[in-house]
Design a protein around this motif. Structure first.
Motif, PDB file in Angstrom:
ATOM      1  N   LEU A 112      81.163  37.211  52.655  1.00  0.00           N
ATOM      2  CA  LEU A 112      81.935  37.580  51.478  1.00  0.00           C
ATOM      3  C   LEU A 112      81.247  38.668  50.672  1.00  0.00           C
ATOM      4  CD1 LEU A 112      82.894  33.983  50.299  1.00  0.00           C
ATOM      5  CD2 LEU A 112      84.250  35.537  51.718  1.00  0.00           C
ATOM      6  N   SER A 113      82.078  39.572  50.174  1.00  0.00           N
ATOM      7  CA  SER A 113      81.621  40.616  49.249  1.00  0.00           C
ATOM      8  C   SER A 113      82.064  40.206  47.845  1.00  0.00           C
ATOM      9  CB  SER A 113      82.223  41.960  49.635  1.00  0.00           C
ATOM     10  OG  SER A 113      82.114  42.886  48.574  1.00  0.00           O
ATOM     11  N   GLU A 114      81.123  40.066  46.928  1.00  0.00           N
ATOM     12  CA  GLU A 114      81.465  39.612  45.577  1.00  0.00           C
ATOM     13  C   GLU A 114      82.516  40.488  44.907  1.00  0.00           C
ATOM     14  OE1 GLU A 114      79.338  38.808  41.242  1.00  0.00           O
ATOM     15  OE2 GLU A 114      78.172  38.605  43.095  1.00  0.00           O
ATOM     16  N   PRO A 115      82.376  41.811  44.899  1.00  0.00           N
ATOM     17  CA  PRO A 115      83.407  42.638  44.260  1.00  0.00           C
ATOM     18  C   PRO A 115      84.784  42.441  44.886  1.00  0.00           C
ATOM     19  CG  PRO A 115      81.428  43.921  44.642  1.00  0.00           C
ATOM     20  CD  PRO A 115      81.246  42.630  45.383  1.00  0.00           C
ATOM     21  N   GLU A 116      84.818  42.285  46.223  1.00  0.00           N
ATOM     22  CA  GLU A 116      86.105  42.105  46.890  1.00  0.00           C
ATOM     23  C   GLU A 116      86.727  40.761  46.516  1.00  0.00           C
ATOM     24  OE1 GLU A 116      88.062  41.955  51.390  1.00  0.00           O
ATOM     25  OE2 GLU A 116      85.883  41.883  51.136  1.00  0.00           O
ATOM     26  N   VAL A 117      85.928  39.707  46.541  1.00  0.00           N
ATOM     27  CA  VAL A 117      86.449  38.379  46.192  1.00  0.00           C
ATOM     28  C   VAL A 117      86.990  38.363  44.771  1.00  0.00           C
ATOM     29  CG1 VAL A 117      85.832  35.968  45.802  1.00  0.00           C
ATOM     30  CG2 VAL A 117      84.962  37.159  47.817  1.00  0.00           C
ATOM     31  N   LEU A 118      86.213  38.896  43.829  1.00  0.00           N
ATOM     32  CA  LEU A 118      86.644  38.886  42.431  1.00  0.00           C
ATOM     33  C   LEU A 118      87.886  39.733  42.220  1.00  0.00           C
ATOM     34  CD1 LEU A 118      83.200  39.111  40.601  1.00  0.00           C
ATOM     35  CD2 LEU A 118      84.665  37.106  40.889  1.00  0.00           C
ATOM     36  N   ALA A 119      87.966  40.876  42.908  1.00  0.00           N
ATOM     37  CA  ALA A 119      89.139  41.747  42.767  1.00  0.00           C
ATOM     38  C   ALA A 119      90.387  41.051  43.288  1.00  0.00           C
ATOM     39  CB  ALA A 119      88.913  43.057  43.512  1.00  0.00           C
ATOM     40  N   ARG A 120      90.265  40.362  44.406  1.00  0.00           N
ATOM     41  CA  ARG A 120      91.443  39.691  44.973  1.00  0.00           C
ATOM     42  C   ARG A 120      91.824  38.450  44.168  1.00  0.00           C
ATOM     43  NH1 ARG A 120      91.759  40.512  51.476  1.00  0.00           N
ATOM     44  NH2 ARG A 120      90.810  42.583  51.562  1.00  0.00           N
ATOM     45  N   VAL A 121      90.839  37.773  43.633  1.00  0.00           N
ATOM     46  CA  VAL A 121      91.129  36.632  42.773  1.00  0.00           C
ATOM     47  C   VAL A 121      91.882  37.089  41.529  1.00  0.00           C
ATOM     48  CG1 VAL A 121      90.082  34.940  41.218  1.00  0.00           C
ATOM     49  CG2 VAL A 121      89.277  35.133  43.578  1.00  0.00           C
ATOM     50  N   ARG A 122      91.385  38.155  40.901  1.00  0.00           N
ATOM     51  CA  ARG A 122      92.054  38.686  39.702  1.00  0.00           C
ATOM     52  C   ARG A 122      93.477  39.116  40.020  1.00  0.00           C
ATOM     53  NH1 ARG A 122      86.846  40.927  38.475  1.00  0.00           N
ATOM     54  NH2 ARG A 122      87.399  42.799  39.669  1.00  0.00           N
ATOM     55  N   ALA A 123      93.655  39.800  41.156  1.00  0.00           N
ATOM     56  CA  ALA A 123      94.987  40.294  41.523  1.00  0.00           C
ATOM     57  C   ALA A 123      95.964  39.146  41.745  1.00  0.00           C
ATOM     58  CB  ALA A 123      94.894  41.162  42.772  1.00  0.00           C
ATOM     59  N   GLN A 124      95.527  38.115  42.462  1.00  0.00           N
ATOM     60  CA  GLN A 124      96.442  36.998  42.753  1.00  0.00           C
ATOM     61  C   GLN A 124      96.723  36.150  41.520  1.00  0.00           C
ATOM     62  OE1 GLN A 124      98.210  36.680  45.357  1.00  0.00           O
ATOM     63  NE2 GLN A 124      97.227  38.357  46.466  1.00  0.00           N
ATOM     64  N   LEU A 125      95.731  36.007  40.639  1.00  0.00           N
ATOM     65  CA  LEU A 125      95.980  35.279  39.395  1.00  0.00           C
ATOM     66  C   LEU A 125      96.973  36.030  38.511  1.00  0.00           C
ATOM     67  CD1 LEU A 125      92.429  33.948  38.455  1.00  0.00           C
ATOM     68  CD2 LEU A 125      94.440  32.576  39.034  1.00  0.00           C
ATOM     69  N   ALA A 126      96.832  37.364  38.474  1.00  0.00           N
ATOM     70  CA  ALA A 126      97.772  38.168  37.683  1.00  0.00           C
ATOM     71  C   ALA A 126      99.185  38.050  38.244  1.00  0.00           C
ATOM     72  CB  ALA A 126      97.321  39.626  37.661  1.00  0.00           C
ATOM     73  N   LEU A 127      99.313  38.101  39.569  1.00  0.00           N
ATOM     74  CA  LEU A 127     100.633  37.962  40.194  1.00  0.00           C
ATOM     75  C   LEU A 127     101.220  36.571  39.943  1.00  0.00           C
ATOM     76  CD1 LEU A 127     100.002  39.712  43.637  1.00  0.00           C
ATOM     77  CD2 LEU A 127     101.495  40.529  41.800  1.00  0.00           C
ATOM     78  N   HIS A 128     100.358  35.561  40.028  1.00  0.00           N
ATOM     79  CA  HIS A 128     100.815  34.182  39.804  1.00  0.00           C
ATOM     80  C   HIS A 128     101.297  33.993  38.368  1.00  0.00           C
ATOM     81  CE1 HIS A 128     101.181  29.931  40.312  1.00  0.00           C
ATOM     82  NE2 HIS A 128     100.188  29.639  39.485  1.00  0.00           N
ATOM     83  N   THR A 129     100.532  34.542  37.418  1.00  0.00           N
ATOM     84  CA  THR A 129     100.932  34.436  36.005  1.00  0.00           C
ATOM     85  C   THR A 129     102.258  35.149  35.768  1.00  0.00           C
ATOM     86  OG1 THR A 129      98.623  34.328  35.292  1.00  0.00           O
ATOM     87  CG2 THR A 129     100.244  34.974  33.633  1.00  0.00           C
ATOM     88  N   HIS A 130     102.401  36.336  36.374  1.00  0.00           N
ATOM     89  CA  HIS A 130     103.649  37.093  36.222  1.00  0.00           C
ATOM     90  C   HIS A 130     104.821  36.320  36.825  1.00  0.00           C
ATOM     91  CE1 HIS A 130     106.186  40.565  35.692  1.00  0.00           C
ATOM     92  NE2 HIS A 130     106.470  40.598  36.979  1.00  0.00           N
ATOM     93  N   ALA A 131     104.604  35.712  37.977  1.00  0.00           N
ATOM     94  CA  ALA A 131     105.676  34.945  38.627  1.00  0.00           C
ATOM     95  C   ALA A 131     106.077  33.742  37.778  1.00  0.00           C
ATOM     96  CB  ALA A 131     105.220  34.477  40.007  1.00  0.00           C
ATOM     97  N   GLN A 132     105.080  33.085  37.163  1.00  0.00           N
ATOM     98  CA  GLN A 132     105.385  31.942  36.289  1.00  0.00           C
ATOM     99  C   GLN A 132     106.224  32.375  35.093  1.00  0.00           C
ATOM    100  OE1 GLN A 132     101.273  30.494  35.715  1.00  0.00           O
ATOM    101  NE2 GLN A 132     101.992  28.537  36.491  1.00  0.00           N
ATOM    102  N   ARG A 133     105.848  33.520  34.508  1.00  0.00           N
ATOM    103  CA  ARG A 133     106.598  34.013  33.354  1.00  0.00           C
ATOM    104  C   ARG A 133     108.029  34.357  33.750  1.00  0.00           C
ATOM    105  NH1 ARG A 133     101.797  37.890  30.914  1.00  0.00           N
ATOM    106  NH2 ARG A 133     100.573  36.206  29.934  1.00  0.00           N
ATOM    107  N   LEU A 134     108.194  34.966  34.926  1.00  0.00           N
ATOM    108  CA  LEU A 134     109.539  35.283  35.401  1.00  0.00           C
ATOM    109  C   LEU A 134     110.355  34.007  35.624  1.00  0.00           C
ATOM    110  CD1 LEU A 134     108.966  38.195  37.957  1.00  0.00           C
ATOM    111  CD2 LEU A 134     110.049  38.338  35.709  1.00  0.00           C
TER     112      LEU A 134
END
Length: 220
Positions: A112-134
């Motif tokens: 695992l690459s720390e920057p990659e893991v954190l970037a993908r975690v942030r991206a999926q959490l943002a998408l999940h939050t947006h989907a919940q709001r929708l």
């Protein structure tokens, strides 16, 4: 899903203690709330009690492997929308396809690459939050539309009742009025020029009868 604070909960499922420690420290440094489990069955039991916002899931584990854990998550009514990111040393396309077919939203290859893991975690959490709001917005709009339809049905029923009552109440006196007027025309003195008046009267009667018939049809 239970309403939470702004701190997102990330669940880690990996049978390697070192991987759990590395990921947990990495995520805690970013102020995520982290829950970690070495087995899939333990993680599923915990997730049913407290729904996480995102799951990092290893593929190869004793007991339930990552694919089966993901399938069970996606078949669960409450947990099915939680995004799952697979973490695996398997790099074949077939392995990645199995992960996505099981319901994963992303796949990160070990080491695992720390920057990659954190970037993908942030991206999926943002998408999940947006989907919940929708979803919440859709539910709100659906409820508003249902309420509007209910109000329209009430108004339509009231309109139908009023038209039915009005046409019923008008028919009896109008019928009597038409009969009396028709009798008056029949007994009018022959020297009176009533032909023009009779034609106007017949046209008016026909017009009124059509209006009441149309109103009755509209109310049915």
């Amino acid at each position: 899903m239970t309403v939470k604070s702004d701190q997102s909960t990330v669940m880690i499922i990996d049978d390697e203690p070192n991987n759990l420690d590395v990921l947990e420290n990495m995520l805690r440094m970013e102020h995520y709330h982290v829950v970690a489990f070495p087995r899939g069955d333990l993680a599923l039991t915990s997730a049913e009690r407290t729904t996480p916002d995102l799951i990092l899931l290893d593929v190869r584990m004793p007991g339930l492997d990552g694919y089966e854990v993901c399938r069970r998550l996606k078949n669960h009514e409450v947990l099915k929308d939680v995004p799952v990111i697979f973490l695996s040393g398997l790099m074949e396309s077939s392995d990645k396809m199995r992960a996505f077919e099981a319901g994963a939203v992303d796949y990160i290859v070990k080491p695992l690459s720390e920057p990659e893991v954190l970037a993908r975690v942030r991206a999926q959490l943002a998408l999940h939050t947006h989907a919940q709001r929708l979803n919440e917005l859709v539910k709100q709009r659906t409820a508003e539309l249902a309420a509007a339809v209910h109000r329209l049905k009430i108004w339509d029923a009231a309109k139908t009742h009023w038209i039915t009552m009005l046409t019923h109440e008008l028919r009896t006196p109008l019928t009597g009025l038409f009969c009396v007027t028709d009798m008056l025309f029949n007994i009018a003195p022959s020297m009176c020029d009533v032909d023009g008046l009779r034609a106007d009267f017949d046209w008016a009667c026909s017009r009124i009868r059509k209006l009441t018939d149309d109103a009755t049809l509209l109310a049915t």
